[in-house]
Design an enzyme around this catalytic site. Structure first.
Site, mmCIF file in Angstrom:
data_model
loop_
_atom_site.group_PDB
_atom_site.id
_atom_site.type_symbol
_atom_site.label_atom_id
_atom_site.label_comp_id
_atom_site.label_asym_id
_atom_site.label_seq_id
_atom_site.Cartn_x
_atom_site.Cartn_y
_atom_site.Cartn_z
ATOM 1 N N HIS A 290 38.627 32.253 -39.216
ATOM 2 C CA HIS A 290 38.533 30.422 -38.597
ATOM 3 C C HIS A 290 39.662 30.212 -37.929
ATOM 4 O O HIS A 290 40.247 29.309 -37.568
ATOM 5 C CB HIS A 290 37.226 29.835 -39.098
ATOM 6 C CG HIS A 290 36.876 28.908 -39.341
ATOM 7 N ND1 HIS A 290 36.362 28.208 -38.198
ATOM 8 C CD2 HIS A 290 37.919 27.706 -39.392
ATOM 9 C CE1 HIS A 290 36.567 27.328 -38.027
ATOM 10 N NE2 HIS A 290 36.671 26.774 -39.022
ATOM 11 N N GLU A 291 40.289 30.066 -39.753
ATOM 12 C CA GLU A 291 42.092 29.567 -39.860
ATOM 13 C C GLU A 291 42.413 29.955 -38.772
ATOM 14 O O GLU A 291 43.318 29.391 -38.743
ATOM 15 C CB GLU A 291 41.914 29.545 -41.026
ATOM 16 C CG GLU A 291 40.846 29.380 -41.857
ATOM 17 C CD GLU A 291 40.519 27.549 -41.807
ATOM 18 O OE1 GLU A 291 41.683 26.393 -40.829
ATOM 19 O OE2 GLU A 291 39.570 27.221 -41.950
ATOM 20 N N HIS A 294 42.179 27.812 -35.523
ATOM 21 C CA HIS A 294 43.558 27.182 -35.367
ATOM 22 C C HIS A 294 45.011 27.290 -35.768
ATOM 23 O O HIS A 294 45.376 26.340 -34.949
ATOM 24 C CB HIS A 294 42.890 26.487 -36.989
ATOM 25 C CG HIS A 294 41.866 25.578 -36.765
ATOM 26 N ND1 HIS A 294 41.484 24.801 -35.808
ATOM 27 C CD2 HIS A 294 40.656 25.700 -38.026
ATOM 28 C CE1 HIS A 294 40.140 24.201 -36.280
ATOM 29 N NE2 HIS A 294 39.950 25.096 -37.639
ATOM 30 N N GLU A 320 38.453 22.710 -33.298
ATOM 31 C CA GLU A 320 37.563 23.531 -33.045
ATOM 32 C C GLU A 320 37.228 24.444 -32.519
ATOM 33 O O GLU A 320 36.673 24.918 -32.551
ATOM 34 C CB GLU A 320 36.227 22.699 -33.757
ATOM 35 C CG GLU A 320 35.191 22.878 -35.113
ATOM 36 C CD GLU A 320 36.053 23.479 -35.787
ATOM 37 O OE1 GLU A 320 36.928 23.503 -36.559
ATOM 38 O OE2 GLU A 320 35.110 24.266 -37.452
HETATM 39 MG MG MG Z 1 38.087 24.475 -38.151
#
Ligand code: MG
Length: 525
Positions: A290-291, A294, A320
């Site tokens: 997830h990170e 980003h 996101e």
């Molecule tokens: Mg996030």
């Protein structure tokens, strides 16, 4: 998992070096504005560094002095924004007709950012900052003690202050619009409601079908909470994932923090954190993916935009979408699971004995009637957000009062997810956001999922998505994102970006179809 991005406008190294690499701007007034902005960007970068250190390294007793340091820098930044010279230059730019596309976007973004400082009195900004730093401590204790009443008075104060901020910012019909716009440019509560009213019944229905299916809660050796996954091996897995996703430690770092986050410290310095659960490998695995999503976005932005208002992702929703894309569309797909299965079984030999690909797939897509948003699966996640959206909207419009929140919360939980949390700790007290005054933030999480599904549908027209994932060759996918989404930075607003990339406005059907198809297969619906 919970990700509060610490937003920054990072530039690299010294101001002098940056001025040599900056994009080519012709107009002299815009040039002067950029010089002013660059100082703000540097200060933001320094604050990000202090925040990163606070979350990753700080000894317990160091937090008070750190908060003084950050407050001081925040006040310097506020002074820089309200400098009359910035207002003068912006007014001048707003009356110039001949500007390039990039110059126009620079002026547009500066107008937006400065609006907050021009219209909201400094006294109110500082009061909000002081109250929210106190509220964070009160909220933390209230959560531990499961005592909403001790948090309610300061929450009520925060809601009032936030409503005043909305009043100063201005809005057409709904004070909540002014707040949503801070996180997602041009987003209104009415638009959100239209989308969410379509999404909610579909999700609740799909959840009901899953619960009634024979495969629901089916025996799975991975659900055994006695299993142990050695932390050094989990770290190895995360490092492997970084390499696979082309996130290089030459431009970033992977550290540990209690809440995973991504932060930009400079044009070649975008760092992520993760957290490890000794009994559950999927915590660190999916937080890390997830990170990285980003971080790849930040690193993929045209480097000419560094140190200008075009740097950084355009909105929290689009940001996101990039993290959810890698985490869910890629990371929780059957093909990705089949690709990493041999790696998992090699790293954790004992724990993966008698575990097959189907079990892993079901485990990482396990649907539950969850109380906690950050632990929610893809089917229930959106419902947690829609509940928060409705509460925030009602609070801003004075339709409910903070003292009634636990009851309102539980009624909606019952209606949407079918369960009532046994404590407020697992209910209304679970999230940090309101204590920080971040009202209007939650909807961007769901928008991110919707954007991600729509991007994927477009990508599939050009790339054989499943095949390339099954091979573990993720570069074609990353390159598509870089060209279509990342490189633009903050040049295009979210609604223009989604139109340019997918040919249509945001359309929740892509997300709903994706969930329907995926979970029908996994749960034999
Ligand atoms: Mg996030």
């Amino acid at each position: 998992s919970c990700t509060l991005r610490i937003r920054s406008n990072g530039v690299g190294a010294t101001a002098r070096q940056v001025s040599n690499t900056i994009m080519n701007v012709q107009n002299n007034t815009v040039k002067k504005l950029l010089e002013k902005y660059r100082e703000i960007a540097l200060l933001n970068e320094i604050i990000s560094t202090l925040h990163w250190d606070l979350n990753v390294n700080l000894p317990r007793k160091g937090s008070e002095q750190r908060s003084h340091q950050i407050t001081y820098l925040t006040s310097l930044i506020t002074d820089k924004w309200i400098d009359p010279e910035i207002k003068f230059l912006l007014d001048e730019c707003n009356s110039i007709e001949k500007l390039t596309q990039e110059e126009k976007a620079i002026v547009r973004n500066l107008n937006r950012a400065a609006k907050f400082y021009f219209q909201v009195p400094k006294k109110l900004i500082l009061e909000q900052s002081e109250i929210t730093s106190r509220a964070f401590v009160i909220w933390s204790e209230a959560k531990v003690n499961n005592d909403f009443k001790s948090f309610e008075p300061i929450l009520s104060k925060i809601v009032d202050l936030t409503r005043s901020v909305a009043d100063y910012l201005g809005y057409k019909e709904n004070p909540y619009d002014a707040l949503l716009d801070l996180y997602e440019p041009d987003l209104t509560a009415a638009q959100c409601r239209t989308i969410f009213e379509k999404v909610q019944p579909s999700l609740t229905q799909l959840l009901q079908k899953v619960i009634k299916s024979k495969s629901y809660n089916k025996a799975n050796p991975l659900l055994d909470s006695q299993k142990e996954y050695a932390l050094d091996l989990q770290k190895k897995l995360c490092d492997f994932i970084s390499t696979k996703l082309h996130y290089s430690y030459d431009e970033g770092r992977l550290d540990i923090s209690s809440h995973p986050f991504t932060t930009t410290l400079g044009r070649h310095d975008v760092r992520i954190t993760t957290r490890y659960d000794r009994h559950d490998f999927k915590e660190a695995l999916y937080s890390t993916i997830h990170e990285i999503g980003h971080a790849l976005y930040e690193l993929g932005i045209d480097k000419h935009y560094s140190g200008t208002p075009l740097e950084g992702g355009v909105s929290l929703g689009i940001h996101e979408s990039q993290s959810r894309f890698w985490e869910n569309q890629v990371g929780r797909s059957r093909e990705f699971v089949s690709y990493i299965e041999p790696i998992l079984s090699t790293l954790f030999q004992t724990e993966f004995q008698n575990v097959d690909q189907d079990m892993i797939l079901r485990y990482v897509n396990d649907v539950r009637q969850s109380y906690i948003r950050t632990e929610a699966d893809e089917v229930t996640y959106g419902l947690h957000i829609i509940l928060r959206f409705q509460i925030e909207n009602d609070l801003m419009n004075k339709k409910i009062q903070t003292k009634n929140l636990p009851e309102v919360w539980n009624v909606m939980m019952k209606k949407y997810i079918g369960v009532v949390p046994p404590t407020d700790r697992e209910g209304v007290l679970q999230d940090v956001h309101w204590s920080m005054g971040s009202i209007g933030y939650f909807p961007t999480y769901l928008l991110g999922n919707l954007y991600a599904a729509q991007f994927t549908a477009s990508m599939k027209k050009k790339i054989s998505f499943e095949k390339t994932i099954a091979k573990g060759d993720l570069l074609p996918i990353l390159n598509w994102l870089r060209t279509n989404v990342h490189t633009h930075g903050s040049m295009l607003f979210p609604k223009d970006l989604i139109k340019q990339v997918t040919g249509e406005a945001l359309n929740a059907d892509y997300y709903l179809e994706y969930l329907q198809k995926k979970y029908s297969t996994i749960y034999n619906l």
